[in-house]
Design a protein around this motif. Structure first.
Motif, short mmCIF file in Angstrom:
data_model
loop_
_atom_site.label_atom_id
_atom_site.label_comp_id
_atom_site.label_asym_id
_atom_site.label_seq_id
_atom_site.Cartn_x
_atom_site.Cartn_y
_atom_site.Cartn_z
N ILE A 6 0.88 -1.17 0.00
CA ILE A 6 0.00 0.00 0.00
C ILE A 6 0.92 1.22 0.00
O ILE A 6 1.72 1.39 0.92
CB ILE A 6 -0.91 0.00 1.25
N VAL A 7 0.81 2.05 -1.02
CA VAL A 7 1.66 3.25 -1.08
C VAL A 7 0.86 4.41 -0.50
O VAL A 7 -0.14 4.83 -1.08
CB VAL A 7 2.10 3.55 -2.52
N ALA A 154 -2.57 4.68 -2.28
CA ALA A 154 -3.34 5.42 -1.27
C ALA A 154 -2.55 6.69 -0.96
O ALA A 154 -2.49 7.15 0.17
CB ALA A 154 -3.53 4.57 -0.02
N ASP A 155 -1.93 7.24 -2.01
CA ASP A 155 -0.97 8.33 -1.83
C ASP A 155 -1.55 9.70 -2.14
O ASP A 155 -0.82 10.62 -2.53
CB ASP A 155 0.32 8.06 -2.64
N ILE A 161 0.82 6.70 -8.15
CA ILE A 161 0.36 5.39 -8.62
C ILE A 161 -0.74 5.57 -9.68
O ILE A 161 -0.81 4.82 -10.64
CB ILE A 161 -0.21 4.55 -7.44
N ARG A 162 -1.57 6.58 -9.48
CA ARG A 162 -2.72 6.80 -10.38
C ARG A 162 -2.35 6.76 -11.88
O ARG A 162 -3.06 6.11 -12.65
CB ARG A 162 -3.40 8.15 -10.02
N MET A 286 -6.35 1.76 -6.62
CA MET A 286 -6.13 2.94 -5.78
C MET A 286 -7.39 3.24 -4.98
O MET A 286 -8.48 2.72 -5.27
CB MET A 286 -5.75 4.14 -6.65
N LEU A 287 -7.21 4.10 -3.98
CA LEU A 287 -8.36 4.47 -3.14
C LEU A 287 -8.19 5.91 -2.64
O LEU A 287 -7.13 6.52 -2.81
CB LEU A 287 -8.50 3.49 -1.97
N GLY A 288 -9.24 6.42 -2.00
CA GLY A 288 -9.19 7.75 -1.38
C GLY A 288 -8.97 8.87 -2.39
O GLY A 288 -9.42 8.79 -3.53
#
Ligand SMILES: Cc1cc2nc3c(=O)[nH]c(=O)nc-3n(C[C@H](O)[C@H](O)[C@H](O)COP(=O)(O)OP(=O)(O)OC[C@H]3O[C@@H](n4cnc5c(N)ncnc54)[C@H](O)[C@@H]3O)c2cc1C
Length: 367
Positions: A6-7, A154-155, A161-162, A286-288
């Motif tokens: 998880i980044v 999650a950066d 990462i996106r 990815m998230l957030g």
């Protein structure tokens, strides 16, 4: 068993790490660019919502430490105008506690303390990654690298990462937020401290906003929102700017800008497109904020990041095929985020218009 990287160790990344560990995933590592867990002063207070932030904490078995750290009364709002009149006051009556507030610092500590030892690798600023076998070799700015079968970005807002997942970029929403804090507010800005009364002030006028909230450590956090160009920058002294931009506002508000302790942060406001779509990748997601950045005017960002963590952890636990798990999670996540972003953009527009006060009073049921 698959290695999951998880980044980003913000609320979204840490919640995901905890949920995966609770669900029995043995190899979960969080890489964060901060030097250590104390490297940054954490932002203001957050209200967690039953269907998202609190639901994630519940499934993460963390309601007990949450209940020991939340701040009763911190959710109470006062609506004020630019002349310092209190127009609506939640301190005056009973308020249900369905949206309890917790400061970011304690929330982060609860999540960090809940993780298996050495889950978080600090000082790991993600710099890039290459395909390696079935997974990825992640590289960090400090020269280290790590292999993972599955990577979760999650950066946050400027996610690195996106771009591995989609080229879609956020758009500027036409306004900027200028954020500051006053430490030891009771002594430095006593009049404001009394007005805030341990809760929050929403102050509206001239199609601008000033939002002030009390933290448990005696700090007042505040942010001014105003329409601007995308490249707006604070030139010169903040007080000079405030006196021009907020001309005619009650002198008490100026004390915040005159006593801002740690400088001001400029945050031009961006939002991910509501119709964003992409093909799920087999082993990166990815998230957030990385997935669905939006302005802060509906108070949903942390809640959404934690809800993503909940849904992604459920999907990974349910599906043996990671690709299927990611596809299922992302389809739902985009749908929820799009609806939330639509609501948030509407709210952002209304709060920065002449109708701000009547609209907010209506929301509070006191029109
Ligand atoms: C002024 C303001 C007020 C807000 N108020 C609220 C509110 O009241 N309620 C609410 O729910 N939301 C609020 N939000 C939104 C909320 O802050 C975000 O939506 C939320 O923090 C997103 O969580 P996240 O975990 O996705 O990302 P973040 O909190 O941004 O965390 C990202 C993490 O990734 C790390 N990172 C970044 N880049 C790298 C890299 N290259 N390599 C390694 N690590 C990296 C960072 O150090 C950080 O720990 C507010 C936002 C602002 C700006």
């Amino acid at each position: 068993m698959k290695k999951i990287a998880i980044v980003g160790g913000g609320p979204g990344g840490l919640t995901l790490a905890r949920l995966l560990q609770v669900k029995g995933f043995p190899s979960v590592t969080v890489f964060d660019r901060d030097l250590n867990k104390d490297a940054r002063v954490q932002g203001a207070t957050l209200d967690l919502h039953e269907e998202s932030g609190l639901a994630a904490l519940q499934e993460a078995l963390l309601m007990e430490p949450f209940m020991a750290n939340y701040r009763p009364g911190a959710d109470k709002i006062r609506i004020m105008d630019k002349d310092a009149n209190i127009l609506a006051d939640e301190h005056a009556g009973e308020k249900d506690e369905s949206r309890p507030e917790i400061d970011r610092g304690p929330l982060r500590k609860i999540l960090l303390d809940s993780l298996a030892e050495d889950t978080v690798v600090w000082d790991s600023q993600f710099a890039g990654m290459e395909k390696s076998g079935e997974g990825w070799l992640l590289r960090f700015k400090n020269g280290t690298s790590a292999y993972a079968d599955v990577v979760v970005g999650a950066d946050g807002a400027n996610s690195k990462i996106r771009p591995f997942i989609t080229p879609i970029r956020p758009f500027f929403v036409g306004m900027t937020v200028l954020e500051g804090s006053v430490y030891d507010a009771e002594n430095l800005v006593p009049e404001m401290f009394k007005l805030v009364k341990g809760g929050k002030l929403f102050i509206f006028g001239d199609s601008k906003t000033l939002i002030v909230s009390a933290k448990g450590d005696g700090t007042l956090s505040f942010y001014a929102g105003f329409k601007s160009a995308a490249d707006w920058a604070l030139k010169g002294d903040v007080l000079d700017w405030y006196r021009t931009e907020f001309k005619g506002w009650a002198p008490v508000y100026e004390t915040l800008f005159a006593n801002a302790t740690a400088g001001m942060i400029t945050r031009p406001q961006y939002c991910m497109p509501l119709d964003q779509d992409w093909e799920a990748l087999p082993n990166v997601t990815m998230l957030g904020d990385a997935a669905h950045l939006m302005p802060p005017y509906a108070g949903e960002g942390v809640n959404m990041a934690m809800l993503d963590a909940l849904e992604l952890s459920r999907s990974l636990a349910k599906n043996n095929d990671v690709h299927v798990a990611i596809a299922e999670y992302e389809a739902q996540m985009r749908k929820t985020a799009s609806a939330m972003a639509a609501m948030t953009l509407k709210q952002t527009e209304v709060l920065h218009s002449p109708e701000a006060i009547s609209s907010m009073m209506e929301i509070m049921g006191q029109a």
